[in-house]
Scaffold this active site. Structure first.
Site, PDB file in Angstrom:
ATOM      1  N   GLY A  71      89.387   3.452  99.918  1.00 41.36           N
ATOM      2  CA  GLY A  71      88.604   3.976  98.802  1.00 41.36           C
ATOM      3  C   GLY A  71      87.372   4.730  99.272  1.00 41.36           C
ATOM      4  CB  SER A 195      90.985   1.107  97.588  1.00 39.59           C
ATOM      5  OG  SER A 195      91.026   0.239  98.693  1.00 39.59           O
ATOM      6  CB  CYS A 319      79.174  -3.689 101.283  1.00 37.00           C
ATOM      7  SG  CYS A 319      79.183  -2.938  99.687  1.00 37.00           S
TER       8      CYS A 319
HETATM    9  C1  PLP Z   1      84.421   0.711  93.101  1.00 39.44           C
HETATM   10  C2  PLP Z   1      84.730   0.767  94.562  1.00 39.44           C
HETATM   11  N1  PLP Z   1      84.756   1.953  95.177  1.00 39.44           N
HETATM   12  C3  PLP Z   1      85.039   2.061  96.480  1.00 39.44           C
HETATM   13  C4  PLP Z   1      85.301   0.957  97.248  1.00 39.44           C
HETATM   14  C5  PLP Z   1      85.624   1.124  98.695  1.00 39.44           C
HETATM   15  O1  PLP Z   1      86.993   0.934  98.939  1.00 39.44           O
HETATM   16  P1  PLP Z   1      87.529   0.563 100.400  1.00 39.44           P
HETATM   17  O2  PLP Z   1      87.136  -0.856 100.656  1.00 39.44           O
HETATM   18  O3  PLP Z   1      89.007   0.746 100.329  1.00 39.44           O
HETATM   19  O4  PLP Z   1      86.895   1.519 101.350  1.00 39.44           O
HETATM   20  C6  PLP Z   1      85.265  -0.319  96.651  1.00 39.44           C
HETATM   21  C7  PLP Z   1      85.466  -1.541  97.468  1.00 39.44           C
HETATM   22  O5  PLP Z   1      84.826  -2.560  97.242  1.00 39.44           O
HETATM   23  C8  PLP Z   1      84.983  -0.412  95.269  1.00 39.44           C
HETATM   24  O6  PLP Z   1      84.954  -1.596  94.640  1.00 39.44           O
END
Ligand code: PLP
Length: 382
Positions: A71, A195, A319
């Site tokens: 993602g 993702s 994160c």
């Molecule tokens: C809303 C949103 N966007 C982007 C991401 C990032 O995705 P990825 O973990 O596959 O890089 C996340 C992951 O927590 C997410 O919840």
């Protein structure tokens, strides 16, 4: 110890059917999808089948799907691929850091970015998007579903505004894909990120929908993979896994067999706890997510105490866990820092059961009461 996993917005377990579909592509079917011999043709066919599965989930054409490493890369490709120095971008204050930090970097490169506020429910006002449009606006990037609260933005309205203004519209649908129906034509977006590991596919794979005719600068330079939009040998097992996960999620959506009933039951049970409330109440949310505050407790302490008893939950974005700062999403919704810090996210997956919901609700009730006894000072309303 019995363990219950309610942190599916951080990541979901790979479904057995997905794992099974991926397995041959680590061993017998190992070819490079760009090779012209038998081995390459086999994996190329698997990649294209997976592309069609994603296209069916999003109601787009296979040629409009670009595989990425997840993602984050899909969001970054959408943003850096369309906007740059001299452009103006509109986003919101509640985006995931994959979008927010990409926008911050764009600012350093000479791009202007407007960060739109949200109301107490976490919603962006589409009219505010319209008001912020400038002749230099190149991109609007507003998420479909929030990763902390599950709140769904009114993306169709934003899509209409973007189309009228002839501005690109990207939406981060990482938390929405496979959980609510998505039709890119109804949303009216030009770009949309998903993702694998949020929908019971593997980690490290994602995809970006890119509407035909969108001018997208690649971020990686190398071979002509993914129609020159994303260089690098394809992650075939990951792609196959994402394709299978998308197929299974699509079937669940069609059967109406979602997680909404479990989430609603959990919500009702947890609302019986004194001084508890739902973050993002009063507006549509994705069915797997429940963000709640328990006034007077510290969310991190509750997460740790629950983990010791076998229940995995989170304070919000994976994160940002461990960070002292309260959630930027809850703060943007106008919550006090104390209440934001007293918040915990419960997120369900297909593997969860109603029995686990009852078990978890009991544990949360006991644990919140115990933590409040240990530190009885700040329970609002007591
Ligand atoms: C809303 C949103 N966007 C982007 C991401 C990032 O995705 P990825 O973990 O596959 O890089 C996340 C992951 O927590 C997410 O919840």
């Amino acid at each position: 110890m019995r363990r219950v996993y309610f942190d599916n917005s951080a990541t979901t377990p790979v479904l057995p059917e997905v794992f099974e579909a991926m397995q041959p592509y680590f061993s017998e079917q190992f070819g490079n999808a760009s090779s012209i011999h038998h081995h390459g043709q086999e994996t190329r066919a698997a990649v294209e089948r997976a592309r069609e599965s994603i296209a069916r989930l999003l109601h787009c054409r296979g040629a409009e799907v670009v595989f990425t490493s997840g993602g984050t890369e899909a969001d970054n490709l959408a943003i850096f691929g369309t906007a740059g120095a001299g452009d103006h971008v509109i986003t919101s204050t509640v985006e995931h850091h994959a979008v927010l930090n990409a926008c911050k970097h764009l600012e350093e490169e000479g791009c202007e970015v407007t960060y739109l506020p949200v109301d107490g429910r976490g919603l962006v006002d589409p009219e505010a998007v319209r008001r912020e449009l400038r002749p230099t606006t190149r991109l609007i990037t507003i998420m479909t579903a929030n990763n902390e609260t599950g709140v769904l933005q009114t993306v169709e309205e934003i899509g209409e505004i973007a189309a009228e203004a002839d501005v690109y519209f990207h939406t981060d649908a990482v938390q929405a894909a496979g959980k609510v129906p998505i039709d890119v034509n109804e949303v009216g977006c030009d770009l949309l990120a998903i993702s694998g590991h949020k929908l019971h596919g593997p980690q490290g794979i994602g995809a970006l929908y890119v509407r035909t005719g969108t001018t997208l600068e690649p971020m990686l330079y190398g071979g002509r993979h993914e129609r020159s939009r994303r260089a690098g040998t394809e992650n075939v097992p990951g792609i196959v896994g994402l394709g299978r996960a998308a197929e299974l999620a699509g079937r669940k959506l069609e059967s109406g067999d979602g997680m909404g009933a479990m989430r609603d039951r959990l919500e009702r049970l947890l609302l019986q706890i004194e001084c508890a409330g739902v973050n993002g109440a009063g507006t549509p949310r994705v069915p797997q997510t429940l963000s709640m505050h328990f006034d007077g407790i510290d969310g991190e302490s509750l997460v740790i105490a629950l983990d010791l008893k076998g229940l995995a939950v989170s304070t919000g974005a994976a994160c940002s866990s461990g960070a002292i700062e309260p959630s930027h999403v809850l703060m943007a919704m106008g919550m006090s820092p104390d209440r934001a810090r007293a918040s915990v996210r419960f997120s369900l997956g297909q593997q969860n059961t109603m029995e686990e919901v009852e078990f978890a609700a009991g544990l949360v009730g006991e644990t919140v009461a115990r933590l409040r006894e240990l530190s009885p000072r700040a329970v609002v309303g007591r």
